[in-house]
Design a protein around this motif. Structure first.
Motif, short mmCIF file in Angstrom:
data_model
loop_
_atom_site.label_atom_id
_atom_site.label_comp_id
_atom_site.label_asym_id
_atom_site.label_seq_id
_atom_site.Cartn_x
_atom_site.Cartn_y
_atom_site.Cartn_z
N GLU A 130 -3.11 -36.96 -17.26
CA GLU A 130 -3.50 -38.33 -18.02
C GLU A 130 -2.64 -39.45 -17.25
N LEU A 131 -1.65 -39.11 -16.70
CA LEU A 131 -1.08 -40.26 -15.96
C LEU A 131 -1.98 -40.72 -14.67
N VAL A 132 -2.49 -39.74 -13.85
CA VAL A 132 -3.21 -39.75 -12.89
C VAL A 132 -4.66 -40.58 -13.26
N ARG A 133 -5.10 -40.13 -14.48
CA ARG A 133 -6.48 -40.76 -14.96
C ARG A 133 -5.95 -42.27 -15.29
N LEU A 134 -4.94 -42.44 -15.70
CA LEU A 134 -4.59 -43.74 -16.07
C LEU A 134 -4.16 -44.74 -15.09
N TYR A 135 -3.52 -44.42 -14.09
CA TYR A 135 -3.09 -45.19 -12.99
C TYR A 135 -3.72 -45.07 -11.80
N LEU A 189 1.44 -30.35 -16.99
CA LEU A 189 0.23 -30.46 -16.23
C LEU A 189 -0.72 -31.39 -16.99
N SER A 190 -0.90 -31.43 -18.23
CA SER A 190 -1.70 -32.28 -19.08
C SER A 190 -1.15 -33.79 -19.00
N MET A 191 0.25 -33.78 -19.05
CA MET A 191 0.56 -35.22 -19.11
C MET A 191 0.53 -35.81 -17.81
N MET A 192 0.62 -35.07 -16.53
CA MET A 192 0.34 -35.68 -15.48
C MET A 192 -0.94 -35.99 -15.10
N ASP A 212 -11.44 -29.70 -8.37
CA ASP A 212 -11.55 -31.18 -8.72
C ASP A 212 -10.76 -31.31 -10.10
N MET A 213 -10.76 -32.44 -10.39
CA MET A 213 -9.90 -33.02 -11.84
C MET A 213 -10.67 -32.13 -13.01
N GLU A 214 -11.81 -32.06 -13.07
CA GLU A 214 -12.49 -31.25 -14.37
C GLU A 214 -12.05 -29.88 -14.18
N ASP A 215 -11.99 -29.30 -12.86
CA ASP A 215 -11.58 -27.71 -13.07
C ASP A 215 -10.22 -27.61 -13.47
N LEU A 216 -9.43 -28.66 -12.97
CA LEU A 216 -7.79 -28.52 -13.48
C LEU A 216 -7.76 -28.66 -14.92
N GLU A 217 -8.59 -29.52 -15.48
CA GLU A 217 -8.34 -30.05 -17.02
C GLU A 217 -9.03 -28.80 -17.80
N THR A 218 -10.02 -28.14 -17.15
CA THR A 218 -10.45 -26.77 -17.90
C THR A 218 -9.35 -25.81 -17.99
N TYR A 219 -8.53 -25.55 -16.89
CA TYR A 219 -7.48 -24.79 -16.67
C TYR A 219 -6.32 -25.31 -17.45
N ALA A 277 11.28 -41.67 -25.35
CA ALA A 277 9.71 -41.34 -25.62
C ALA A 277 10.00 -39.76 -26.06
N ARG A 278 8.57 -39.67 -26.45
CA ARG A 278 8.63 -38.02 -27.01
C ARG A 278 8.16 -37.27 -25.75
N THR A 279 7.24 -37.86 -24.67
CA THR A 279 6.89 -37.11 -23.76
C THR A 279 7.25 -37.79 -22.21
N ASN A 280 7.23 -37.03 -21.25
CA ASN A 280 7.27 -37.64 -19.84
C ASN A 280 6.22 -38.67 -19.70
N LEU A 281 5.10 -38.21 -20.08
CA LEU A 281 3.92 -39.26 -19.85
C LEU A 281 4.38 -40.63 -20.54
N GLY A 282 4.64 -40.68 -21.78
CA GLY A 282 5.02 -41.74 -22.66
C GLY A 282 6.11 -42.51 -22.02
N LEU A 283 7.21 -41.82 -21.28
CA LEU A 283 8.33 -42.41 -20.73
C LEU A 283 8.00 -43.14 -19.28
N LEU A 284 7.22 -42.50 -18.75
CA LEU A 284 6.87 -42.96 -17.22
C LEU A 284 5.95 -44.25 -17.42
#
Length: 577
Positions: free
Chosen positions: A388-393, A383-386, A367-374, A302-309
């Protein structure tokens, strides 16, 4: 071994040279023969890209009877000269943002997360300086590296403070007041302008050298040989430069790949031609002369850790017949960001369990919104990939990771793994019999959109060029078979016997909860239809993945006898058993 004409020309060359070698072209073997043909008693240094390559290369030179060849990495040379018998202690991992705030006693500016942002930029500027060939931090234009306009504005407003604190951090490392990083001692080595005392220096993977490494190499009095692949530069994010394009040495080529056949070679060339959509590139010739063997190693890249996991979760939860898997590199590294935050920290933030969060940076988020702003402000891809993974699963993640780890084998048992998982960066220099690519690589459609964007910046074209390199590197890890989404294949590329296209999944249909899920969405009987290239590809993929005869019969709407006959016709049992 029998040498090609190109290899013989390199071995018989003189003076400083550079070798542009396609994937699987036997560059290490060529370099070994080059060393074997130098005058007796020559002092030769082989500079390897990393420790794993160093270990493998050292054994090969030993086996060839070349005790006069010293094998090192740039960092091992620097460690011996700078760290050994010194006051320095080396940090085993990079500094975290929280550690930087504490060490430098950073002050905020009143802007949300300003302490964190300043610390993050200090870390990046420190890394940029240590990998550069410049003698002073002040000589660097750090702001030009930033992609996000908001980040540029923040850094511009605080640049003097960031610059001053970066120099303070480097000064503390230099005085031994705090642990030094691996990048730091390499930089200190480069600034000493060392002379290594070799007659020949062979610099491998030169396309991914940092300016600091290149400066050390070029200032040597030895005869210099650079070898690499212009199109395998994939470490620009670590401030690497394509050294092959920066030096004016006589150029030699290795264009025959002994890893794969012409089918995969053709796809690799077609993928590189996508660069012409961005700017003109000289044509690249690859002659595929790989031999057919039984498929023993299967890999998912995979290109990214997210894609691979995501792909690993799919295999572990849906394909129960797979008993053993292996992740290239430390499996735990796939669930951590560079600064130390873990996937579980973000999951705890997602569940508002702040008391369970270990990482100080994540704990500081509301919260997650605060993290995503950061994440937007810092462009932190890990952090972005992780996130996304939490949002997904969500809360299924712990069970999924547990299932993955239960099937994971140790490095010494890697041969037992039915599937090997890796990102492109971790499998650089490796090869597998059959490779399946995740769908997180760049597509021709995305490249064309960038070309047509009148507001696109030159830096975006450079990054897209590296995305094409990543796809090329992934494709060329395959020896026998390559499975990839249709979207990753350039338009009009012909069907091939060794390249299997995976159609995009159709939207899920509503099903009766009491009805067993069919393997094929919108399934229609195919018993009276001829086998097509697409169906053969689909059968090959599923057979390689271990689907039973009953499952295959149900999936294709044909009898078990018909499926067995087709498997025999395609020779799949000979390949995969």
């Amino acid at each position: 071994m029998e040498l090609t004409r190109q290899q013989k020309d390199i071995i018989n060359s003189s003076g400083n040279i550079k070798i542009n070698a396609v994937a699987g072209s036997g560059k290490t073997s060529t370099i070994i023969e080059y060393a074997a043909n130098r005058p007796k008693g020559s002092r030769i240094l082989y500079l390897a890209f990393n420790k794993a390559v160093k270990t493998e290369a050292a054994e090969k030179f030993r086996s060839r009877g070349l005790p006069n060849v010293t094998v090192e990495t740039a960092h091992s040379l620097a460690f011996a000269q700078v760290v050994m018998r010194s006051k320095y202690q080396v940090k085993t991992r990079d500094y975290t943002i929280d550690e930087i705030i504490s060490i430098l006693q950073l002050q905020g500016t009143g802007v949300q997360h300003s302490q964190l942002l300043i610390a993050g930029h200090i870390l990046k500027l420190t890394s940029y300086f240590c990998n550069s060939d410049q003698p002073k931090v002040q000589n660097l234009d750090y702001i030009s590296l930033l992609r996000d306009d908001e980040a540029k504005q923040f850094v511009s407003s605080n640049y003097d403070y960031i610059n001053t604190k970066t120099r303070t951090l480097l000064g503390k490392m230099d005085k031994g007041e705090i642990e030094i990083t691996h990048d730091f001692y390499l930089k200190k080595f480069q600034l000493r302008q060392p002379q290594l005392g070799f007659d020949y220096i062979l610099f491998d993977e030169a396309q991914d050298a940092s300016p600091a490494m290149l400066d050390i190499f070029l200032t040597q009095k030895a005869t210099k040989v650079m070898v690499g692949d212009t199109h395998q530069q994939i470490y620009r994010w670590r401030y690497a430069v394509n050294s092959l394009e920066k030096v004016n040495f006589k150029t030699y080529h290795l264009s025959t790949s002994f890893r794969f056949g012409q089918d995969i070679a053709n796809l690799a060339m077609e993928t590189l031609r996508l660069k012409n959509l961005l700017e003109p590139h000289p044509p690249m010739t690859i002659l595929g002369k790989g031999r057919e063997t039984k498929i023993k190693t299967n890999a998912v890249i995979a290109r990214t850790n997210l894609g691979l996991l995501t792909k690993a979760i799919e295999y572990v939860t849906e394909r129960k017949n797979i008993k053993h898997i292996y992740f290239e590199g430390n499996i735990n590294s796939y669930t951590y960001a560079d600064e130390g935050a873990s996937l579980y920290d973000i999951l705890n933030l997602y569940n508002a369990n702040h008391d369970e969060i270990r990482d100080p940076v994540i704990r500081s988020m509301r919260d997650m919104e605060d993290l995503e702003t950061y994440i937007q402000q810092t462009a932190d891809s890990g952090l972005s990939m992780m996130s996304e993974l939490v949002r997904l699963y969500g809360n299924r993640i712990p069970g999924m990771i547990k299932a993955i780890k239960e099937k994971h084998v140790r490095q010494e048992e890697k041969a037992k793994a039915e599937i090997i998982f890796s990102t492109v960066h971790r499998c650089k220099g490796m090869e597998y019999d059959a490779v399946l690519l995740a769908d997180d690589f760049v597509t021709e459609e995305k490249i064309r959109r960038l070309r047509e964007d009148k507001n696109a910046r030159p830096a975006e074209f450079e990054r897209m060029n590296e995305e094409i390199n990543l796809l090329y590197v992934a494709i060329t890890r395959a020896k026998q078979g390559l499975y990839l989404p249709e979207s990753l294949v350039p338009k009009h590329f012909p069907a091939s016997a060794k390249i299997y296209l995976i159609a995009a999944p159709k939207p899920p249909q509503k099903k009766d909860s009491n009805t067993k899920t069919n393997l094929r969405e919108n399934h229609t009987p195919l018993a009276n239809q001829s086998w097509t290239v697409a169906l053969d590809n689909e059968l090959t993929i599923m057979f390689a993945d271990g689907y039973s005869l009953s499952d295959l019969s149900q999936h294709f709407g044909r009898s078990k006898t018909a499926i067995s006959m087709r498997i025999k016709k395609l020779g799949l049992e000979d390949l995969y058993y």
